[in-house]
Structures are given as C-alpha cells and as structure tokens.
Design a protein around this motif. Sequence first.
Motif, short mmCIF file in Angstrom:
data_model
loop_
_atom_site.label_atom_id
_atom_site.label_comp_id
_atom_site.label_asym_id
_atom_site.label_seq_id
_atom_site.Cartn_x
_atom_site.Cartn_y
_atom_site.Cartn_z
N ARG A 74 0.84 -1.21 0.00
CA ARG A 74 0.00 0.00 0.00
C ARG A 74 0.88 1.26 0.00
O ARG A 74 0.62 2.22 -0.73
N SER A 75 1.94 1.24 0.84
CA SER A 75 2.85 2.41 0.88
C SER A 75 3.48 2.65 -0.48
O SER A 75 3.62 3.80 -0.92
N LYS A 76 3.83 1.51 -1.12
CA LYS A 76 4.46 1.61 -2.44
C LYS A 76 3.49 2.27 -3.43
O LYS A 76 3.85 3.19 -4.17
N TYR A 77 2.24 1.82 -3.41
CA TYR A 77 1.22 2.40 -4.30
C TYR A 77 1.02 3.87 -4.00
O TYR A 77 0.86 4.70 -4.89
N LYS A 78 0.99 4.18 -2.69
CA LYS A 78 0.78 5.58 -2.30
C LYS A 78 1.92 6.46 -2.83
O LYS A 78 1.70 7.61 -3.25
N GLY A 79 3.13 5.91 -2.81
CA GLY A 79 4.29 6.61 -3.38
C GLY A 79 4.11 6.82 -4.87
O GLY A 79 4.40 7.90 -5.40
N GLN A 80 3.57 5.80 -5.53
CA GLN A 80 3.35 5.88 -6.98
C GLN A 80 2.35 6.97 -7.33
O GLN A 80 2.44 7.62 -8.36
N LEU A 81 1.36 7.15 -6.40
CA LEU A 81 0.30 8.16 -6.64
C LEU A 81 0.92 9.55 -6.92
O LEU A 81 0.40 10.32 -7.71
N MET A 82 2.03 9.81 -6.21
CA MET A 82 2.70 11.12 -6.35
C MET A 82 3.37 11.27 -7.71
O MET A 82 3.59 12.38 -8.17
N GLU A 83 3.69 10.10 -8.30
CA GLU A 83 4.50 10.17 -9.51
C GLU A 83 3.70 10.01 -10.81
O GLU A 83 4.26 10.17 -11.89
N VAL A 84 2.42 9.63 -10.69
CA VAL A 84 1.65 9.37 -11.93
C VAL A 84 1.48 10.67 -12.73
O VAL A 84 1.41 11.76 -12.17
#
Length: 242
Positions: A74-84
């Motif tokens: 989940r943390s990894k996905y949340k990090g990805q959210l910033m980069e999309v």
Amino acid sequence: MNPDLEKLVRLHHTETDLKRVQTELGEVPRLRQEIDERLARDRARLDAARTALEASQKARKQNETAVQDLETKRSKYKGQLMEVKTNKEYTAVLHEIEGVERDIKAREDVILEEMEKAEALALEVRNEEADFKAVEADAKKEKAALDARAAALGAEAQRLGAERDAVAASVPEDLLAVYARVAKQRGTGVAEARDGMCQACHVRMRLQIWVEVKKNEQVFQCESCSRIYFYEPPPPTVVVEP
Ligand SMILES: [Zn+2]
C-alpha cells in the motif's frame, strides 16, 4: 467321614479356590490395559486441543505477516500516486490501493476471529491439562493397587497349588485317578449328595445308595455323572432352654 472322602472334598475345595484365584489373576492384564487405554484417550484429547491451538496461532501469524506485506504494498502504491502523470494512471493506482485495503480488512477480520478462537482453545488446553493430570494420578494409584492385588493373588495361588499337591499326594492313587478323570470330564470330581439327589447333575439316586451315602463311609459315584458323592450332615439343632 471316610478320611479319603474327606481328603477328596478338601481337594475339591482347594481346586475350586485355586481356579477362582487364577481367574482373577488372569483378569489383571486386561484391567491394566483398560487403565492404559483410558489414559491414552485422555492424552489424545489433550493433544488434539494443543494441536488446534497451535493451528489457530499459526493461522493468525500467517495473516499478520500477510497484512505487513500488504501494508508495504500500500505504501508503495501511495508513493506511486505522487508520480503518476495521467488521470487514468492515477485511477488505476487508486484502484490497486482499494484492493489492497480490502484485502487488509479481510485478513484483520480473520486475525480477530483467530484471536477469539485461540482464547477459547487455550482455556480448553488448560482444562484438558488439569483433567489429564488428575486421570494420570488416578491411573498411577489404580495400577499400584492392581500390582499389589496381583502379588497377593499370586502368593495365594502358590499357596493353594502347594496345598492341592499335598492333599492330592495323600489320596490313594486309584481313588485319585477316578477323581481326576471325572474332574477332567465334568469340571468337578465330587458332588454333594442331598435329599437323595446328586446336587451336581440333579439325578435322584436309588434309595439303598442314599442310605449308604449318608453314612459317609464308602465311596460312591453318581450313576449318572460319575462324580464321587459326599454328604454333609445337617448342623445339629441346638435347643435353647428358656
Ligand atoms: Zn450326578
């Protein structure tokens, strides 16, 4: 009573006692086995409770590890959210996060269930442990009593066996042979004669034989079952003076 007849009656009583003692002695291994079986059944119940508790604890741990992994994800996905870069990508990652959270929630429910289950199982294990301890102590006592009883019966059997041999040795050989033959065939070698009847096979004897048998002087065999008769005179009636 004719002394030989008296010896035969004693031989008969000794053999009857010996058989009874040997039968009781023969039951000891079965009684011992019953105690062991009862103990094994209780042990199995305790083991089953322990196994169930361990399984529940293992299931809980597995789910806890899975939740940790999912949280990392989940943390990894949340990090990805910033980069999309695009809305489409954003929605896709958000969708992944929702999926992971559903999974976490489901596993947390299972963890709670397993915790409740483990609590009940731990209580069961404690009860079974106490139960087993009590049964084990009882079994130990019962076995000690059984051992003592077996030892006493063994000594009694030895004493009766020696007595039987001694009495048998004192009976004239030909009479002993008759007795032994009938005993082998019928289970007993002598029979009480009472009320003109053989008390073993319940056949009535001829009157003149009954008259002779009551004298307890000669050896008579039942004409029907071949057992050697003995006669126990009724106890003398005591008249109490008022
Ligand atoms: Zn008879």
